[in-house]
Design a protein around this motif. Structure first.
Motif, PDB file in Angstrom:
ATOM      1  N   ALA A   1     -50.390 -68.519 126.300  1.00 46.55           N
ATOM      2  CA  ALA A   1     -51.492 -67.650 126.725  1.00 46.55           C
ATOM      3  C   ALA A   1     -52.241 -67.128 125.502  1.00 46.55           C
ATOM      4  CB  ALA A   1     -50.953 -66.490 127.571  1.00 46.55           C
ATOM      5  N   VAL A   2     -51.506 -66.723 124.474  1.00 47.05           N
ATOM      6  CA  VAL A   2     -52.158 -66.244 123.258  1.00 47.05           C
ATOM      7  C   VAL A   2     -52.894 -67.383 122.560  1.00 47.05           C
ATOM      8  CG1 VAL A   2     -51.776 -65.196 120.994  1.00 47.05           C
ATOM      9  CG2 VAL A   2     -50.512 -64.365 122.980  1.00 47.05           C
ATOM     10  N   ARG A   3     -52.316 -68.587 122.581  1.00 50.41           N
ATOM     11  CA  ARG A   3     -53.023 -69.740 121.997  1.00 50.41           C
ATOM     12  C   ARG A   3     -54.377 -69.934 122.676  1.00 50.41           C
ATOM     13  NH1 ARG A   3     -47.672 -72.409 122.208  1.00 50.41           N
ATOM     14  NH2 ARG A   3     -46.904 -72.659 120.056  1.00 50.41           N
ATOM     15  N   THR A   4     -54.411 -69.809 124.000  1.00 44.66           N
ATOM     16  CA  THR A   4     -55.671 -69.944 124.729  1.00 44.66           C
ATOM     17  C   THR A   4     -56.673 -68.894 124.268  1.00 44.66           C
ATOM     18  OG1 THR A   4     -54.539 -70.847 126.678  1.00 44.66           O
ATOM     19  CG2 THR A   4     -56.737 -69.918 127.016  1.00 44.66           C
ATOM     20  N   GLY A   5     -56.205 -67.678 124.061  1.00 49.52           N
ATOM     21  CA  GLY A   5     -57.083 -66.626 123.556  1.00 49.52           C
ATOM     22  C   GLY A   5     -57.616 -66.944 122.173  1.00 49.52           C
ATOM     23  N   LEU A   6     -56.768 -67.497 121.313  1.00 51.73           N
ATOM     24  CA  LEU A   6     -57.211 -67.858 119.970  1.00 51.73           C
ATOM     25  C   LEU A   6     -58.274 -68.946 120.020  1.00 51.73           C
ATOM     26  CD1 LEU A   6     -53.908 -67.941 117.857  1.00 51.73           C
ATOM     27  CD2 LEU A   6     -55.545 -66.067 118.137  1.00 51.73           C
ATOM     28  N   VAL A   7     -58.096 -69.943 120.874  1.00 52.95           N
ATOM     29  CA  VAL A   7     -59.086 -71.015 121.005  1.00 52.95           C
ATOM     30  C   VAL A   7     -60.433 -70.422 121.425  1.00 52.95           C
ATOM     31  CG1 VAL A   7     -59.727 -73.066 122.329  1.00 52.95           C
ATOM     32  CG2 VAL A   7     -57.393 -72.817 121.491  1.00 52.95           C
ATOM     33  N   ALA A   8     -60.392 -69.498 122.390  1.00 49.06           N
ATOM     34  CA  ALA A   8     -61.635 -68.873 122.850  1.00 49.06           C
ATOM     35  C   ALA A   8     -62.335 -68.131 121.719  1.00 49.06           C
ATOM     36  CB  ALA A   8     -61.333 -67.920 124.008  1.00 49.06           C
ATOM     37  N   VAL A   9     -61.572 -67.387 120.943  1.00 50.82           N
ATOM     38  CA  VAL A   9     -62.166 -66.623 119.847  1.00 50.82           C
ATOM     39  C   VAL A   9     -62.757 -67.554 118.791  1.00 50.82           C
ATOM     40  CG1 VAL A   9     -61.668 -65.034 117.955  1.00 50.82           C
ATOM     41  CG2 VAL A   9     -60.679 -64.628 120.214  1.00 50.82           C
ATOM     42  N   LEU A  10     -62.053 -68.621 118.441  1.00 52.69           N
ATOM     43  CA  LEU A  10     -62.505 -69.533 117.393  1.00 52.69           C
ATOM     44  C   LEU A  10     -63.704 -70.362 117.822  1.00 52.69           C
ATOM     45  CD1 LEU A  10     -59.075 -70.776 115.969  1.00 52.69           C
ATOM     46  CD2 LEU A  10     -60.572 -68.989 115.064  1.00 52.69           C
ATOM     47  N   CYS A  11     -63.968 -70.434 119.127  1.00 49.01           N
ATOM     48  CA  CYS A  11     -65.149 -71.154 119.616  1.00 49.01           C
ATOM     49  C   CYS A  11     -66.296 -70.201 119.954  1.00 49.01           C
ATOM     50  CB  CYS A  11     -64.805 -71.979 120.852  1.00 49.01           C
ATOM     51  SG  CYS A  11     -63.751 -73.403 120.521  1.00 49.01           S
TER      52      CYS A  11
END
Length: 856
Positions: free
Chosen positions: A486-496
């Protein structure tokens, strides 16, 4: 610069509907919408530049209007009413046609009055200058810095610093993302850094890789292991015991002696439980215990360690002179399963010449198999004699006497890895800053992004911005994802998010405004480090202190002392000096045998090491025009015949008084760039000098101007002689006389930058080749006889050099072209440099204190 329209994002979301979860797609949509509103820009209209058209009008009336005026318009071209409006596409194209025709000598036609070379040069130069002004006006924004995204180097560096990541070869986002557009010679100019759905595709791919690398699950899949191959084991191993049968290798009780060939790790060194030596990509420590026994020639023994990597630039791991007493040689290198084995070999740099006492039997075999010129070939001949059972001939004892040969004695080989600085990695600790104990706590999820988002967006964030990411992660948890995923998904969103990808300086007003402290922190860090602000800059921004001039200058000095200044060296330095163009053409291996891949790499790195030295030591930038020192590593030092330098790292050396290697133009990489692999290209070199040292590119050549042709059969004209012939064409002389002189001055450097006094390359070989003529006359009328005098004349143009450098660095720092309104600032920067010994630091200080740098 506007963000993609909603329809563009819709196509993007549809394209990735099979890969991006719906909540993540909705997050992207919300991010782009909010960014488009908050970060919207007003681009000012460009203004015309007052032009004195009288002289140009007189030229057209005298030579052109008779055929292209009121009464006649040959080729449907009318010039009597041509206006100096280069912002209008049709008018600009007409001026370009005029420039091309007069440059080619096609206008005026034969039989008409013909303009002089000076008149052609004046008009063509005026047109080219006005075209450049129009292009800059189109790219500019009336002195304003407009919104831009990070280029790929800045993206990679920002991710590196955000997560404390260390990239292995091929893993950096910089190698995965496509090349950035450039304008004014740099990839920092906003109008060249467009963002489209195809690039968003790559950003999503890269963001997933980063998130997977930053957060780990459980212990490492492959713990660190140490694998060793003792040389006494070779005779017992069927895979490599054939080495002992080689004439150039002796197997002793506890060592192997190499006089040719190599010993390798394959078949013995395996990771426990696997068939391979390297289980996973990572850092590995290779160690070799070895020593050397010099031969009859007394030259040192050189050991080479290589790996069988498919990429040529990752094959050579170590090349070093070994001592005569046993030592352990250690290398820390990135390796992956593609490497396979690695091997250790002895390097016969100059070859082993066959003694004149070699008998007729070996001589006959030489004729049969080719002229043997080194020991390896001698061994091959002797081995074949033995296999053929040639009883009628015996090898000559002198040729077979191994005591005269250099030997590399290897005791053991060792590989340890994969190596980890810590586990879990630092990136994992940055994200889960309170540890793993609260990974099922919803409040911890919020705290993670309250801590992470201000770093990623490089400013304070709002509650709603945190809410969007937390809601996205929570939806993943509700769908059954693990806390880490779930946190990985959040990181992907932030980096995009555009708030991460863009250097954001929101403004809806048409008037200029002073930047806030957070924006100044980012401008400073992306200027000097090509990366995000660090903790100290963030702290000063939060305290509101970065608008204080004294504090800004203190921060500049601190940042230039930090190793992250390599961002300026590899960002500004590399693009200013055009080092990425040094190896556009590979030298002909038959003509230039001293050149190899590693030497080429050193040629590229030398000017960057020189730039960093000038920057770090606060030295005069006039060293680029001439200096009594340079930067070399061992490989380049040998090429320059400089003694006492060891290792791959670049070090500063003082040059002999008569050395031509001082300054930028004495570096081999510059000569290599100005060559085509077989011959030098003085025109190309001349253009380089004008563009790099003076920011004064020559006028563009007319279409189909072509290159100076190679010698035709039966001719033996040098490149210079062919160019002089070319200059006899009146239409060509106008341009070439302001370019070729700079290239002629560099003619003593051959294709690979070796100093020469006689012509080489192409069809020129031997003592009877023509002598090099490096004389010339500069456009200012001053003449020189040789390269040394040429550099003396360059030193007299210090202010011209400083102005070009100031213009280039201002473009890089602001991310926009230089405009007419910047003239006063450039004058001020040059004056400040002159007062402070022309240092880079004085230029940087002037830029960061300028209104242009500190306002929006």
């Amino acid at each position: 610069m506007a963000f993609p329209k909603l329809t563009s994002f819709g196509r993007f979301a549809t394209k990735f509907s099979s890969r991006i979860p719906l909540p993540l797609a909705l997050f992207f949509l919300a991010s782009w919408l909010s960014a488009s509103v908050a970060l919207g820009q007003t681009v000012s209209e460009t203004t015309g530049r007052p032009i004195d058209h009288a002289q140009i009008g007189k030229f057209l009336k005298t030579y052109c209007v008779e055929c292209h005026g009121t009464e006649a318009q040959e080729a449907d071209l009318r010039l009597d009413n041509l206006k100096p409006d280069f912002s209008h596409a049709t008018t600009a194209s007409t001026w370009i046609e005029v420039m091309d025709k007069i440059n080619l000598g096609e206008m005026p036609p034969e039989g008409s009055a013909t303009p002089s070379v000076d008149e052609v040069a004046t008009v063509a130069g005026w047109i080219a200058t006005e075209l450049r002004h129009a292009e800059r006006n189109k790219l500019g924004a009336q002195g304003k810095v407009i919104l831009r995204r990070m280029n790929r180097a800045e993206y990679a560096n920002t991710v590196r610093d955000l997560f404390a990541l260390k990239y292995l070869p091929g893993e950096s986002p910089e190698t995965i993302l496509p090349p950035d557009g450039t304008a004014e010679g740099f990839d920092k100019v906003s109008v060249a850094l467009m963002l489209d759905p195809s690039l968003l595709d790559k950003y999503f791919e890269v963001a997933q890789r980063i998130a997977d690398a930053a957060i780990v699950d459980g212990p490492p899949p492959f713990p660190t292991e140490k694998m060793r191959l003792e040389m006494e084991d070779i005779a017992e191993n069927r895979a490599i015991r054939y080495l002992c049968a080689s004439p150039g290798i002796d197997c002793q009780e506890k060592a192997i002696v190499l006089m040719q060939g190599s010993t390798r790790s394959f078949g013995v060194m395996k990771y426990p439980g696997l068939r391979e030596e390297i289980p996973v990509e990572g850092m590995y420590r290779i160690r070799v215990r070895a020593w050397g026994e010099p031969g009859e020639d007394g030259k040192p023994v050189v050991m080479r360690v290589q790996q069988n990597h498919p990429n040529a630039d990752q094959q050579l791991l170590l090349e070093k002179e070994v001592s005569e007493t046993p030592e352990i040689y250690e290398i820390l290198v990135p390796r992956d399963p593609k490497c396979g084995e690695y091997n250790v070999s002895i390097v016969n740099e100059t070859g082993f010449n066959i003694s004149s006492r070699v008998g007729n039997d070996v001589r006959r075999k030489q004729q049969e198999f080719g002229e043997a010129k080194d020991f390896e070939q001698v061994m091959r001949l002797q081995s074949r004699q033995q296999l053929e059972n040639l009883t009628w001939s015996k090898p000559n004892p002198d040729a077979a006497d191994k005591s005269k040969l250099r030997k590399l004695v290897v005791d053991w080989l060792e590989c340890e890895g994969p190596l980890y600085e810590q586990w879990p990695p630092k990136s994992h600790e940055i994200v889960f800053f309170r540890g793993e104990g609260a990974t099922e706590d919803a409040q911890y999820l919020r705290e993670i992004f309250e801590h992470f988002l201000p770093l990623a967006f490089r400013r304070p964030v709002t509650t709603s911005e945190v809410d969007r990411v937390v809601t996205l992660c929570q939806s993943e948890l509700n769908s059954g994802a693990s806390f880490h995923d779930a946190v990985r998904t959040g990181l992907v969103a932030v980096l995009c998010s555009p708030k991460f990808l863009y250097i954001t300086e929101p403004s809806t007003a048409t008037e200029t405004r002073t930047l806030n402290d957070w924006e100044i922190a980012s401008r400073l860090s992306y200027f000097l480090w090509s990366s995000m602000p660090d903790e100290e800059l963030f702290a000063l921004a939060s305290e509101g202190k970065l608008r204080d001039s004294g504090i800004i200058l203190d921060q500049v000095d601190r940042m230039l002392a930090d190793e992250k200044r390599t961002g300026l060296t590899r960002g500004f330095g590399a693009q200013w000096l055009k080092t990425n163009e040094f190896r556009n053409f590979l030298p002909d291996a038959r003509l230039y045998r001293d050149y190899n891949e590693k030497l080429g790499e050193a040629m590229v790195q030398q000017p960057l090491a020189f730039f960093d030295q000038v920057l770090r030591n606060d030295e005069s930038t006039l060293a680029f025009l001439d200096s009594n020192w340079t930067m070399v590593n061992e490989r380049l030092a040998k090429f320059y015949e400089i003694e006492g330098v060891e290792g791959d790292n670049f070090t500063r050396v003082m040059l002999p008084q008569d050395s031509p290697r001082g300054g930028l133009l004495g570096m081999a990489g510059v000569a290599l760039r100005g060559s085509d692999g077989t011959r030098t290209k003085p025109v190309n070199r001349g253009v380089y000098v004008r563009e790099v040292l003076f920011n004064d590119p020559p006028n563009p050549p007319p279409p189909n101007a072509g290159e100076v042709e190679p010698n035709i059969q039966g001719e033996r004209l040098t490149v210079r002689e062919r160019l002089v012939q070319h200059q006899q064409i009146q239409s060509c002389a106008a341009c070439h006389r302001t370019i070729d002189c700079y290239g002629f001055a560099l003619e003593n450097f051959n294709v690979i930058g070796q100093w020469r006094t006689q012509q080489d390359g192409e069809d020129f070989r031997g003592r009877n080749s023509p002598a090099i003529d490096s004389s010339g006359t500069l456009p200012n009328g001053k003449s020189f006889e040789d390269f040394s005098q040429f550099k003396s004349l360059l030193r007299e143009q210090d202010q011209r050099f400083a102005r070009g450098l100031a213009e280039k660095m201002l473009i890089y720092a602001l991310g926009r072209p230089i405009e007419a309104s910047d003239r006063g600032l450039v004058d001020q920067l040059v004056q400040q440099m002159q007062q402070q010994d022309y240092t880079l630091r004085s230029l940087i200080h002037g830029i960061v204190l300028s209104e242009a740098f500190r306002t929006k």
